[in-house]
Design a protein around this motif. Structure first.
Motif, PDB file in Angstrom:
ATOM      1  N   ARG A  83      -1.148  23.054  11.558  1.00 43.59           N
ATOM      2  CA  ARG A  83      -0.229  24.091  11.040  1.00 43.59           C
ATOM      3  C   ARG A  83       0.106  23.845   9.572  1.00 43.59           C
ATOM      4  N   LEU A  84       0.422  22.599   9.238  1.00 44.31           N
ATOM      5  CA  LEU A  84       0.741  22.267   7.849  1.00 44.31           C
ATOM      6  C   LEU A  84      -0.443  22.526   6.926  1.00 44.31           C
ATOM      7  N   LYS A  86      -2.871  24.672   7.282  1.00 47.91           N
ATOM      8  CA  LYS A  86      -3.008  26.118   7.075  1.00 47.91           C
ATOM      9  C   LYS A  86      -1.976  26.613   6.065  1.00 47.91           C
ATOM     10  N   ASP A  87      -0.732  26.216   6.252  1.00 46.26           N
ATOM     11  CA  ASP A  87       0.349  26.666   5.364  1.00 46.26           C
ATOM     12  C   ASP A  87       0.128  26.210   3.923  1.00 46.26           C
ATOM     13  N   PHE A  88      -0.151  24.929   3.750  1.00 46.04           N
ATOM     14  CA  PHE A  88      -0.285  24.386   2.392  1.00 46.04           C
ATOM     15  C   PHE A  88      -1.589  24.810   1.737  1.00 46.04           C
ATOM     16  N   ARG A  91      -0.911  28.134   0.406  1.00 45.64           N
ATOM     17  CA  ARG A  91       0.029  28.049  -0.706  1.00 45.64           C
ATOM     18  C   ARG A  91      -0.677  27.693  -2.016  1.00 45.64           C
ATOM     19  N   GLU A 101      -9.248  23.051   4.388  1.00 50.45           N
ATOM     20  CA  GLU A 101      -8.223  23.058   5.434  1.00 50.45           C
ATOM     21  C   GLU A 101      -8.427  21.899   6.405  1.00 50.45           C
ATOM     22  N   ASP A 120       8.181  18.318   4.291  1.00 51.73           N
ATOM     23  CA  ASP A 120       7.487  19.295   3.458  1.00 51.73           C
ATOM     24  C   ASP A 120       7.219  18.730   2.071  1.00 51.73           C
ATOM     25  N   ASP A 124       3.593  18.305   0.448  1.00 48.82           N
ATOM     26  CA  ASP A 124       3.319  18.865  -0.870  1.00 48.82           C
ATOM     27  C   ASP A 124       2.667  17.807  -1.779  1.00 48.82           C
TER      28      ASP A 124
END
Length: 134
Positions: A83-84, A86-88, A91, A101, A120, A124
Protein backbone atom coordinates in the motif's frame (compact mmCIF):
# COMPACT_ATOMS: atom_id res chain seq x y z
CA UNK A 1 19.15 -6.40 25.03
CA UNK A 2 16.44 -8.68 26.27
CA UNK A 3 16.92 -12.33 27.15
CA UNK A 4 14.99 -15.25 25.75
CA UNK A 5 13.21 -15.51 29.11
CA UNK A 6 12.10 -11.89 28.85
CA UNK A 7 10.82 -12.62 25.34
CA UNK A 8 8.83 -15.58 26.74
CA UNK A 9 7.30 -13.06 29.15
CA UNK A 10 6.61 -10.60 26.29
CA UNK A 11 4.74 -13.28 24.33
CA UNK A 12 2.72 -14.29 27.39
CA UNK A 13 1.83 -10.67 28.09
CA UNK A 14 0.92 -10.03 24.41
CA UNK A 15 -1.39 -13.06 24.51
CA UNK A 16 -2.85 -11.94 27.86
CA UNK A 17 -2.21 -15.36 29.39
CA UNK A 18 -1.55 -16.17 33.02
CA UNK A 19 1.59 -18.09 33.89
CA UNK A 20 -0.52 -21.18 34.57
CA UNK A 21 -2.34 -20.97 31.21
CA UNK A 22 0.83 -20.22 29.27
CA UNK A 23 2.90 -22.93 30.95
CA UNK A 24 0.15 -25.48 30.43
CA UNK A 25 -0.14 -24.69 26.72
CA UNK A 26 3.63 -25.12 26.37
CA UNK A 27 3.71 -28.33 28.41
CA UNK A 28 5.75 -26.71 31.19
CA UNK A 29 5.32 -26.37 34.90
CA UNK A 30 4.58 -22.91 36.20
CA UNK A 31 7.82 -22.97 38.21
CA UNK A 32 9.83 -23.74 35.06
CA UNK A 33 8.17 -20.84 33.24
CA UNK A 34 8.94 -18.51 36.15
CA UNK A 35 12.60 -19.60 36.03
CA UNK A 36 12.76 -18.88 32.29
CA UNK A 37 11.05 -15.50 32.58
CA UNK A 38 13.38 -14.45 35.42
CA UNK A 39 16.43 -15.59 33.48
CA UNK A 40 17.36 -18.17 36.11
CA UNK A 41 17.40 -20.90 33.44
CA UNK A 42 17.29 -21.01 29.67
CA UNK A 43 14.30 -22.79 28.17
CA UNK A 44 14.99 -26.12 26.45
CA UNK A 45 14.72 -26.50 22.70
CA UNK A 46 11.35 -28.27 23.07
CA UNK A 47 9.84 -25.24 24.85
CA UNK A 48 11.26 -22.90 22.21
CA UNK A 49 9.78 -25.02 19.42
CA UNK A 50 6.43 -25.24 21.21
CA UNK A 51 6.07 -21.48 21.76
CA UNK A 52 6.86 -20.88 18.09
CA UNK A 53 4.28 -23.47 17.03
CA UNK A 54 1.50 -22.65 19.50
CA UNK A 55 1.71 -18.85 19.32
CA UNK A 56 3.19 -18.40 15.83
CA UNK A 57 6.22 -16.68 17.33
CA UNK A 58 8.98 -15.87 14.90
CA UNK A 59 11.96 -18.03 15.93
CA UNK A 60 14.52 -15.39 14.92
CA UNK A 61 12.86 -12.87 17.21
CA UNK A 62 12.57 -15.39 20.04
CA UNK A 63 16.21 -16.44 19.87
CA UNK A 64 17.87 -13.12 19.04
CA UNK A 65 15.39 -10.36 19.81
CA UNK A 66 15.56 -9.00 16.26
CA UNK A 67 12.68 -8.73 13.82
CA UNK A 68 9.05 -9.18 14.75
CA UNK A 69 7.40 -11.16 17.52
CA UNK A 70 4.64 -12.93 15.61
CA UNK A 71 4.83 -14.45 12.14
CA UNK A 72 1.22 -13.43 11.47
CA UNK A 73 2.47 -9.85 11.39
CA UNK A 74 4.53 -10.59 8.28
CA UNK A 75 1.47 -10.71 6.06
CA UNK A 76 0.20 -7.46 7.53
CA UNK A 77 3.61 -5.86 7.01
CA UNK A 78 3.73 -7.12 3.44
CA UNK A 79 0.31 -5.63 2.72
CA UNK A 80 1.33 -2.34 4.36
CA UNK A 81 4.53 -2.23 2.27
CA UNK A 82 2.53 -2.71 -0.93
CA UNK A 83 0.00 0.00 0.00
CA UNK A 84 2.77 2.44 0.91
CA UNK A 85 4.68 1.68 -2.29
CA UNK A 86 1.59 2.40 -4.39
CA UNK A 87 0.90 5.65 -2.53
CA UNK A 88 4.47 6.95 -2.56
CA UNK A 89 5.17 5.80 -6.11
CA UNK A 90 2.14 7.80 -7.29
CA UNK A 91 3.25 10.77 -5.21
CA UNK A 92 6.72 10.94 -6.77
CA UNK A 93 6.18 9.73 -10.32
CA UNK A 94 3.83 10.99 -12.99
CA UNK A 95 3.78 7.60 -14.73
CA UNK A 96 4.89 5.14 -12.04
CA UNK A 97 6.41 1.89 -13.28
CA UNK A 98 5.61 -1.52 -11.87
CA UNK A 99 9.32 -2.17 -11.37
CA UNK A 100 9.74 0.95 -9.21
CA UNK A 101 6.66 0.05 -7.21
CA UNK A 102 7.99 -3.45 -6.58
CA UNK A 103 11.42 -2.16 -5.56
CA UNK A 104 9.85 0.39 -3.23
CA UNK A 105 7.60 -2.27 -1.68
CA UNK A 106 10.70 -4.46 -1.08
CA UNK A 107 12.47 -1.55 0.60
CA UNK A 108 9.45 -0.78 2.81
CA UNK A 109 8.95 -4.45 3.69
CA UNK A 110 12.60 -4.86 4.71
CA UNK A 111 12.34 -1.74 6.87
CA UNK A 112 9.15 -3.04 8.49
CA UNK A 113 10.72 -6.42 9.24
CA UNK A 114 13.70 -4.76 10.89
CA UNK A 115 11.79 -2.06 12.78
CA UNK A 116 8.21 -3.29 13.14
CA UNK A 117 6.66 -0.02 11.99
CA UNK A 118 7.21 2.76 9.49
CA UNK A 119 6.05 6.36 9.68
CA UNK A 120 5.02 8.39 6.66
CA UNK A 121 8.08 10.56 7.25
CA UNK A 122 10.40 7.53 7.13
CA UNK A 123 8.60 6.17 4.05
CA UNK A 124 9.17 9.57 2.46
CA UNK A 125 12.90 9.49 3.34
CA UNK A 126 13.28 5.95 1.95
CA UNK A 127 11.42 6.86 -1.23
CA UNK A 128 13.64 9.91 -1.80
CA UNK A 129 16.78 7.84 -1.18
CA UNK A 130 15.67 5.19 -3.63
CA UNK A 131 14.83 7.83 -6.23
CA UNK A 132 18.23 9.48 -5.77
CA UNK A 133 20.07 6.18 -6.33
CA UNK A 134 18.35 5.39 -9.63
Amino acid sequence: MTTIGQRFFDVRRAKKATQIEFASKLGLSQSALVAYERGDRDPPAAAIAKICQEYRVDPTWLLSGTGIMFRDNLLQMFEQAIRLAKDFNLRYEVNPSSENEINLAKLFFQYLIENGTISDDMADVLTRRMAANE
